[in-house]
Scaffold this active site. Structure first.
Site, mmCIF file in Angstrom:
data_model
loop_
_atom_site.group_PDB
_atom_site.id
_atom_site.type_symbol
_atom_site.label_atom_id
_atom_site.label_comp_id
_atom_site.label_asym_id
_atom_site.label_seq_id
_atom_site.Cartn_x
_atom_site.Cartn_y
_atom_site.Cartn_z
ATOM 1 N N ASP A 1 0.834 -1.207 0.000
ATOM 2 C CA ASP A 1 0.000 0.000 0.000
ATOM 3 C C ASP A 1 0.867 1.256 0.000
ATOM 4 O O ASP A 1 2.007 1.229 0.463
ATOM 5 C CB ASP A 1 -0.845 0.080 1.280
ATOM 6 C CG ASP A 1 -1.804 -1.069 1.383
ATOM 7 O OD1 ASP A 1 -2.154 -1.640 0.349
ATOM 8 O OD2 ASP A 1 -2.195 -1.375 2.528
HETATM 9 N N1 URA Z 1 -1.299 -5.851 4.032
HETATM 10 C C1 URA Z 1 -1.704 -4.571 4.047
HETATM 11 O O1 URA Z 1 -2.695 -4.238 4.696
HETATM 12 N N2 URA Z 1 -1.000 -3.683 3.347
HETATM 13 C C2 URA Z 1 0.100 -3.983 2.641
HETATM 14 O O2 URA Z 1 0.710 -3.116 2.026
HETATM 15 C C3 URA Z 1 0.508 -5.326 2.628
HETATM 16 C C4 URA Z 1 -0.209 -6.246 3.333
#
Ligand code: URA
Length: 241
Positions: free
Chosen positions: A109
């Site tokens: 993310d």
């Molecule tokens: N889980 C999440 O919530 N975000 C990420 O970037 C990777 C795994």
């Protein structure tokens, strides 16, 4: 910093000659690096950064495969280009490796930090992002407030996110201080925002998330915003898992 190799190896990698023949070309004064004639052996050049020419013609390394580990900073998107013009993970490496289309393998993310793989090898990407590639991924999540043992046990046995029950995870509290708790969590699925949603499912809000490990490949002490080439051992391990 790109990969550095000896000049004769660079010439061989470009496909212009064997390494032995490349040494002769260097001796004969036919090779220049950044416009300067080189006649000694063993000079190091950086792939993608130094300009190497043979008889005045540029030698490029084509089809070279790159396998990179980046410690992604928060505030970067895991794409090549962003529709909102936000900084991308590829922006971080493209000054070091020019003229090669490198793309992220999977994604983290925008706000998530940590271990992200990048490559120009489509086959590697297919393997590592395939749903059947059930490799453990370990994260350090910082959550607001605390989490009960009951909450940890629910994460361990699986929780519902968007009608999907997560498989058993490993979870352990590492620390709790100043109104925050850090939890190490290992999952092997890769649903969108999975770790954040898993914590939401047990009533916790994630305020910081960092991936530290994929299988046995670890981020280690690579500083945030820096990258390194994977070792051949790491590439083989990921390819053959
Ligand atoms: N889980 C999440 O919530 N975000 C990420 O970037 C990777 C795994």
């Amino acid at each position: 910093m790109g990969e550095t190799v000896r000049l004769q190896k660079y010439i061989a990698m470009s496909g212009a000659a064997s390494r032995r023949a490349a040494e002769t070309m260097i001796n004969d004064g036919r090779v220049k690096v950044n416009g300067k004639k080189i006649t000694e052996q063993g000079v190091k050049v950086e792939i993608g950064a130094d300009n190497v020419s043979l008889d005045g013609k540029p030698l490029k390394i084509k089809n070279k495969k790159y396998y990179i580990m980046l410690n992604k900073p928060a505030g970067y998107v895991s794409t090549v280009k962003d529709q909102f013009d936000r900084p991308t993970v590829v922006d971080i490496i493209k000054n070091d490796i020019e003229d090669v289309r490198i793309f992220p393998v999977g994604r983290l993310d925008y706000e998530t930090e940590g271990l992200l793989l990048l490559t120009n090898d489509g086959e590697f990407t297919n393997k590592v992002t395939h749903p059947k590639f059930h490799m453990d991924k370990t994260y350090i999540a910082t959550i607001k407030g605390g989490i009960s043992i009951g909450g940890i046990n629910k994460l361990r046995s699986g929780v519902y996110i968007d009608d999907f029950k997560t498989s058993p995870a490993q979870a352990e509290i590492l620390d709790a201080a100043d109104g925050r708790t850090t939890v190490k969590i290992t999952i092997h699925e890769g649903k969108n925002r999975q770790v954040r949603k898993m914590f939401e499912a047990v009533g916790c809000t994630v305020v910081g998330l960092k991936r530290i490990k994929i299988g046995t490949v670890e981020l280690g002490n690579l500083p945030v915003g820096r990258w390194r080439h994977l070792t051949s051992h790491e590439v083989n391990y990921l390819m053959n898992s």
